[in-house]
Design a protein around this motif. Sequence first.
Motif, PDB file in Angstrom:
ATOM      1  N   GLU A  32      48.542   9.104  13.087  1.00 19.56           N
ATOM      2  CA  GLU A  32      48.409   9.826  11.612  1.00 19.56           C
ATOM      3  C   GLU A  32      46.924  10.852  11.843  1.00 19.56           C
ATOM      4  O   GLU A  32      46.297  11.800  12.124  1.00 19.56           O
ATOM      5  CB  GLU A  32      49.068  10.328  10.367  1.00 19.56           C
ATOM      6  CG  GLU A  32      50.272  10.289  10.060  1.00 19.56           C
ATOM      7  CD  GLU A  32      50.771  10.946   8.810  1.00 19.56           C
ATOM      8  OE1 GLU A  32      52.074  11.041   8.717  1.00 19.56           O
ATOM      9  OE2 GLU A  32      49.638  10.399   8.018  1.00 19.56           O
ATOM     10  N   ASN A  33      45.812   9.466  11.473  1.00 16.37           N
ATOM     11  CA  ASN A  33      44.808   9.919  12.059  1.00 16.37           C
ATOM     12  C   ASN A  33      44.142   9.387  13.269  1.00 16.37           C
ATOM     13  O   ASN A  33      43.219  10.685  13.045  1.00 16.37           O
ATOM     14  CB  ASN A  33      43.888   8.389  12.060  1.00 16.37           C
ATOM     15  CG  ASN A  33      43.571   7.912  10.404  1.00 16.37           C
ATOM     16  OD1 ASN A  33      43.802   8.495   9.623  1.00 16.37           O
ATOM     17  ND2 ASN A  33      42.874   6.708   9.654  1.00 16.37           N
ATOM     18  N   ALA A  34      44.705   9.567  14.747  1.00 14.05           N
ATOM     19  CA  ALA A  34      44.686  10.448  15.977  1.00 14.05           C
ATOM     20  C   ALA A  34      44.887  11.101  15.635  1.00 14.05           C
ATOM     21  O   ALA A  34      44.082  12.145  16.410  1.00 14.05           O
ATOM     22  CB  ALA A  34      44.941   8.946  16.854  1.00 14.05           C
ATOM     23  N   LEU A  70      32.100   3.344   5.573  1.00 13.04           N
ATOM     24  CA  LEU A  70      32.773   4.354   4.176  1.00 13.04           C
ATOM     25  C   LEU A  70      34.451   4.648   4.433  1.00 13.04           C
ATOM     26  O   LEU A  70      35.563   4.667   3.582  1.00 13.04           O
ATOM     27  CB  LEU A  70      32.220   5.850   4.535  1.00 13.04           C
ATOM     28  CG  LEU A  70      31.266   5.908   4.111  1.00 13.04           C
ATOM     29  CD1 LEU A  70      30.290   6.786   4.271  1.00 13.04           C
ATOM     30  CD2 LEU A  70      31.200   5.405   2.173  1.00 13.04           C
ATOM     31  N   ALA A  71      34.815   4.414   6.177  1.00  8.27           N
ATOM     32  CA  ALA A  71      36.049   4.969   5.960  1.00  8.27           C
ATOM     33  C   ALA A  71      36.958   3.577   6.464  1.00  8.27           C
ATOM     34  O   ALA A  71      38.463   3.938   5.523  1.00  8.27           O
ATOM     35  CB  ALA A  71      36.058   4.862   7.799  1.00  8.27           C
ATOM     36  N   VAL A  72      36.411   2.351   5.916  1.00  9.51           N
ATOM     37  CA  VAL A  72      37.215   1.413   5.632  1.00  9.51           C
ATOM     38  C   VAL A  72      37.354   1.302   3.700  1.00  9.51           C
ATOM     39  O   VAL A  72      37.607   0.687   3.095  1.00  9.51           O
ATOM     40  CB  VAL A  72      37.161  -0.017   6.139  1.00  9.51           C
ATOM     41  CG1 VAL A  72      37.785   0.573   7.291  1.00  9.51           C
ATOM     42  CG2 VAL A  72      35.817  -0.371   5.841  1.00  9.51           C
ATOM     43  N   GLU A  97      42.446   6.695   2.180  1.00  8.40           N
ATOM     44  CA  GLU A  97      43.087   5.040   1.641  1.00  8.40           C
ATOM     45  C   GLU A  97      44.041   4.077   2.853  1.00  8.40           C
ATOM     46  O   GLU A  97      44.098   2.741   2.462  1.00  8.40           O
ATOM     47  CB  GLU A  97      43.655   4.597   0.452  1.00  8.40           C
ATOM     48  CG  GLU A  97      45.154   6.200  -0.013  1.00  8.40           C
ATOM     49  CD  GLU A  97      45.439   5.907  -0.802  1.00  8.40           C
ATOM     50  OE1 GLU A  97      45.385   4.800  -1.648  1.00  8.40           O
ATOM     51  OE2 GLU A  97      46.907   6.726  -1.724  1.00  8.40           O
ATOM     52  N   ALA A  98      44.341   4.625   3.646  1.00 13.45           N
ATOM     53  CA  ALA A  98      45.102   4.108   4.485  1.00 13.45           C
ATOM     54  C   ALA A  98      44.299   2.986   5.122  1.00 13.45           C
ATOM     55  O   ALA A  98      44.932   1.779   5.164  1.00 13.45           O
ATOM     56  CB  ALA A  98      45.592   4.493   5.780  1.00 13.45           C
ATOM     57  N   LEU A  99      42.703   3.092   6.243  1.00 10.49           N
ATOM     58  CA  LEU A  99      42.525   2.306   6.526  1.00 10.49           C
ATOM     59  C   LEU A  99      42.693   1.729   5.400  1.00 10.49           C
ATOM     60  O   LEU A  99      42.110  -0.085   5.666  1.00 10.49           O
ATOM     61  CB  LEU A  99      41.334   2.482   7.526  1.00 10.49           C
ATOM     62  CG  LEU A  99      41.537   3.647   8.079  1.00 10.49           C
ATOM     63  CD1 LEU A  99      39.893   3.974   9.494  1.00 10.49           C
ATOM     64  CD2 LEU A  99      42.122   2.532   9.508  1.00 10.49           C
TER      65      LEU A  99
END
Length: 580
Positions: A32-34, A70-72, A97-99
């Motif tokens: 989904e992120n991709a 930030l991404a994580v 919150e996924a990563l």
Amino acid sequence: MAIHVLPDEVASQIAAGEVVERPASVIKELLENALDAGARKIELWVEAAGRRRMEAADDGAGIPAEELPLAVMRHATSKLASAEELFRIRTLGFRGEALASIGSVSRLTLTSRPQDQAVGARLRVEAGKLIGQEQVGAAAGTQVVVEDLFYNVPARLKFLKTDTTERNQIDALVTRYALAYPHIRIRLFQDGNPVLQTSGNGDRREVLARLYGVEIARQLLEITLEEENIRISGFTSPIALTRSNRREITFFVNGRWVQEAALVSAVLQAYHTLLMVGRYPLTVIFIELPPELVDVNVHPAKAEVRFRHPERVYGSVQRAVRRGLLAYSPVPQVGGWSWQDARMARPPDPAWEMPRKLEQARLLGQNQAPLEAVPVAALQSDQPGRLLPLLRLVGQIGLAYLVAEGPDGLYLIDQHAAHERVLFERWMRQRVEAIPAQVLLEPVTFQLPPESARLLNEQLSFLSRLGFEIEPFGPSAFRVRAIPALLAGSDPAAAVRVVVEDFEEDEAPLQNELEARLIARICKRAAVKAGQSLSDEEQRALLRDLEACQSPRTCPHGRPTMIHLSVDLLERQFGRRGSR
Ligand code: ADP
Ligand code: MG
């Protein structure tokens, strides 16, 4: 123990539990992120069913080096800025919150380079701790590697199923997304072996063919519907092509895979009485509607949605499927043609085509009614007899079939299936008012095993609407006072047992489905059997009754009631016309 705030580590593991349940949930988030990043090409590599390593590499927008940390981080996202935006979400992610969740239960390596940067950056997280960041040479886009999933939460590890199951979950997920995004090149590898590769040329049929094989893909019927602000597209199987469970009924809402029982039952309603009991269609449906009409923020895993107007959505889905099915008429032809071939090869006979068109228009019109009403509406005939041409009886053969002649050839009719259909429709018409019951001269008592007794007890009032008057008579025993008039003359206890069996079959029967199924079963019991000799009068009556049916061509279980040998086919078979 005194109240205390949980350490960060524990809190994030709890939160992670909601997002990351198994390897497939990781793949879902990465995929989904991709997609959100606008990737045209996505590659997924899975090792040891995702336990050892999962990798997702895309050619999307990438993440600037300074934003990597930030991404994580939990609740850090580039996809949402304000609370209002929560109600018109156009991306698959938004919770940020996924990563973070994945990073807190694995070793995560995030490598990324935006198109306009010369070098990329790499960052590592282990069990939620930032290990470090460095500059690296990298392809434009993002690569996420997740290793040793749940290594720091052994309890979770124990809940994973066998490798085969976990692998299947991943395959099922990725193939569904491949269908939903035919414009994206998606490749999936398990332990180095390619499982799925799509070309990204936008052709859904091609993806279907990869999924189910060319033969099935060819047979699937296309669905399209546009009304008000909802657009529905997809594929559904003809009634001859079914599965034994509902797993192959898939929905995407605004590009998001959702699992919703109500949508599934909308599809099943559209197939009402056309499928055999316990058989389910193979369906993929894409629903698109303005984002403000769907709430996607129902669950962290985002697999559920809430519609602002659920009934409208279900109604549209049902109409769309019904329309797809009606565009296609299931009278089997003999002679080695597939039904599809027959439809393509033979110019439609006007005598058939007109009534069918009328019928389609009528059904589609009436289907505007709310979901519940459709099956009944579809069976209330205002033009009886227009669905089959008038048939001339020739006679009975093999004590099982009627032979009849119509304007376009010969009809072989299965007397049992045909009678089932006739009884079923009669019943459904009566059902609108009240089903006639026949009171027994002598009430009959019978005993059931406790399990079945409990099931029966729960359904007594439902059964009374069907004409069964049954009362409890001591523990696990019952007394039958009346049975549906249709069953007059049969053994009452046996009739009730048939019904109870049906309760037992389904874990959670939907009342609607259950009723239709029960009625179908009862009709099966009551219908004339093969091997039964019918008088001329009876044969003629059966034929007339069948002509009056709304769906004369299938029995309530979905089997054909007749085989049609067209004049055209006969002429061809006898060599009177150019052979194929
Ligand atoms: P969400 O997707 O809900 O925003 P995630 O934790 O999945 O939360 O991702 C956090 C952020 O990291 C995203 O908002 C996005 O900016 C960035 N990101 C994650 N994966 C990718 C990717 N494959 N390509 C580009 N950016 C990404
Ligand atoms: Mg995300």
